[in-house]
Design an enzyme around this catalytic site. Structure first.
Site, PDB file in Angstrom:
ATOM      1  N   HIS A   1      -3.090 -14.844   7.238  1.00  0.00           N
ATOM      2  CA  HIS A   1      -1.845 -14.807   8.039  1.00  0.00           C
ATOM      3  C   HIS A   1      -1.959 -13.604   9.066  1.00  0.00           C
ATOM      4  O   HIS A   1      -1.546 -12.466   8.969  1.00  0.00           O
ATOM      5  CB  HIS A   1      -0.589 -14.171   7.016  1.00  0.00           C
ATOM      6  CG  HIS A   1      -0.474 -15.083   5.849  1.00  0.00           C
ATOM      7  ND1 HIS A   1       0.289 -16.324   6.119  1.00  0.00           N
ATOM      8  CD2 HIS A   1      -1.007 -15.324   4.776  1.00  0.00           C
ATOM      9  CE1 HIS A   1       0.439 -16.989   5.109  1.00  0.00           C
ATOM     10  NE2 HIS A   1      -0.467 -16.497   4.207  1.00  0.00           N
TER      11      HIS A   1
ATOM     12  N   ARG B   1       3.791 -11.284   4.720  1.00  0.00           N
ATOM     13  CA  ARG B   1       5.130 -11.215   4.535  1.00  0.00           C
ATOM     14  C   ARG B   1       5.951 -10.826   5.785  1.00  0.00           C
ATOM     15  O   ARG B   1       7.268 -10.529   5.910  1.00  0.00           O
ATOM     16  CB  ARG B   1       5.794 -10.230   3.484  1.00  0.00           C
ATOM     17  CG  ARG B   1       5.566 -11.052   1.961  1.00  0.00           C
ATOM     18  CD  ARG B   1       5.966 -10.259   0.752  1.00  0.00           C
ATOM     19  NE  ARG B   1       7.406 -10.288   0.665  1.00  0.00           N
ATOM     20  CZ  ARG B   1       8.018  -9.334  -0.188  1.00  0.00           C
ATOM     21  NH1 ARG B   1       7.326  -8.781  -0.920  1.00  0.00           N
ATOM     22  NH2 ARG B   1       9.232  -9.358  -0.163  1.00  0.00           N
TER      23      ARG B   1
ATOM     24  N   PRO C   1       0.580  -0.955   0.126  1.00  0.00           N
ATOM     25  CA  PRO C   1       0.028   0.031   0.022  1.00  0.00           C
ATOM     26  C   PRO C   1       0.829   1.257   0.078  1.00  0.00           C
ATOM     27  O   PRO C   1       1.725   1.253   0.782  1.00  0.00           O
ATOM     28  CB  PRO C   1      -0.963   0.062   1.314  1.00  0.00           C
ATOM     29  CG  PRO C   1      -0.412  -1.465   2.025  1.00  0.00           C
ATOM     30  CD  PRO C   1       0.821  -1.655   1.165  1.00  0.00           C
ATOM     31  N   GLU C   2       0.467   2.024  -0.847  1.00  0.00           N
ATOM     32  CA  GLU C   2       1.126   3.427  -0.902  1.00  0.00           C
ATOM     33  C   GLU C   2      -0.066   4.335  -0.306  1.00  0.00           C
ATOM     34  O   GLU C   2      -1.279   3.917   0.348  1.00  0.00           O
ATOM     35  CB  GLU C   2       1.443   3.945  -2.221  1.00  0.00           C
ATOM     36  CG  GLU C   2       2.339   2.861  -2.855  1.00  0.00           C
ATOM     37  CD  GLU C   2       2.978   3.133  -4.160  1.00  0.00           C
ATOM     38  OE1 GLU C   2       3.012   4.432  -4.606  1.00  0.00           O
ATOM     39  OE2 GLU C   2       3.227   2.216  -5.113  1.00  0.00           O
TER      40      GLU C   2
END
Length: 271
Positions: free
Chosen positions: A94, A113, A2-3
């Site tokens: 996750h 991640r 995300p930006e």
DNA sequence: CCATGTACCTGAAGGC
DNA sequence: TGCCTTCAGGTACATG
């Protein structure tokens, strides 16, 4: 992942859902996700507001501050009650941290991640001290931008990607902004003319605002707080378009490593 | 100051 | 079907 536009989308959705909620407990499933540097306990504190600076989500509490960075694959989802198993919770395979509120609702932080972080601090500056002006901040102007650029030897892509000058741009929106402005990603930042700086400023604003309107871009992982993908990926002009014809001139879009990242640009339109 | 490489992680995709 | 490599919306830190 995300930006700025993705973070802004999530914030707008979360604001009516969790402002005013009081934290009963924090469940940490991956220890590195939770960075607790506050002197006061988080339990019992309530969320007073939600703000954003660049890609950081900032939650002022009664006596301390919660700050979240989603990094590459972080995702936030709200569960209104303990039994909820709605569509918005699907794909949360996750889960790294859960904030339980006193009314049995909860905020779930999912992060494949494991790069994302949830900070709890007394002073937000601890985390935000190296983060520059937000790219949508009204105080950021073309004149200020031109002054920030002057004397910089670094390339313009590296300048825009560094969060310490202007915050919020990442790899996608930097490339899209530079294409719109017709500026080569390796152009030296300090040697942009005033006119080029103004055009780039306008491009950054346009690209980010368009992406916010489209609820962000989804390449693979990004989902908003309701589990929905964004729509802005349909508007990319260069990102992931290497080898395909430039929409302006037909020249194949090029891909090259710039500032350590895969960079897409039109070799003819961007000088 | 600036560029580059590495580390942190998982999973998807492509080559053989 | 495997196995191996490369790549990914980010950032911090070490090294020339």
């Amino acid at each position: 992942m995300p930006e700025l536009p993705e973070v802004e989308t999530v914030i707008r959705e979360l604001r009516p859902l969790i402002v005013g909620k009081c934290i009963e407990q924090v469940e940490v499933l991956w220890p590195k996700t939770w960075v607790n540097r506050s002197e006061v306990p988080i339990e019992g504190q309530c969320i007073k507001a939600i703000r954003r600076r660049g890609k950081y989500l900032i939650f002022p509490l009664d006596e301390s501050t919660l700050i979240i960075h989603l990094r590459m694959t972080g995702r936030l989802a709200f569960a209104p009650d303990a039994e909820t198993n709605s569509v918005q919770l699907q794909g949360l395979n996750h889960v790294r941290l859960v904030l339980f509120f006193t009314d049995d609702s909860r905020l779930i932080f999912n992060d494949t991640r494991k790069f994302g972080r949830v900070y709890h601090v007394d002073d937000p500056a601890e985390i935000l001290k190296n983060t520059g002006k937000d790219a949508l901040d009204e105080d950021w102007t073309p004149e200020l931008f031109y002054r920030m650029l002057s004397g910089r030897k670094t390339g313009i892509k590296a300048f825009l990607m560094s969060q310490k000058f202007i915050s919020g741009l990442g790899n996608i929106y930097t490339d899209e902004s530079l294409f719109r402005a017709g500026i080569h990603p390796e152009h030296s930042a300090g040697s942009l003319s005033r006119k080029e700086a103004e055009r780039l400023f306008e491009s950054v604003r346009f690209i980010l605002e368009q992406a916010v309107k489209n609820m962000g871009s989804t390449i693979s992982d990004y989902r908003d707080a309701y589990g929905n993908p964004g729509k802005n990926q349909l508007y990319f002009k260069v990102y992931k378009r290497e080898g395909q014809p430039c929409f302006n001139c037909g020249t194949p879009i090029q891909k090259k490593r710039v500032a350590g990242r895969s960079t897409r640009f039109c070799p003819k339109c961007q000088k």
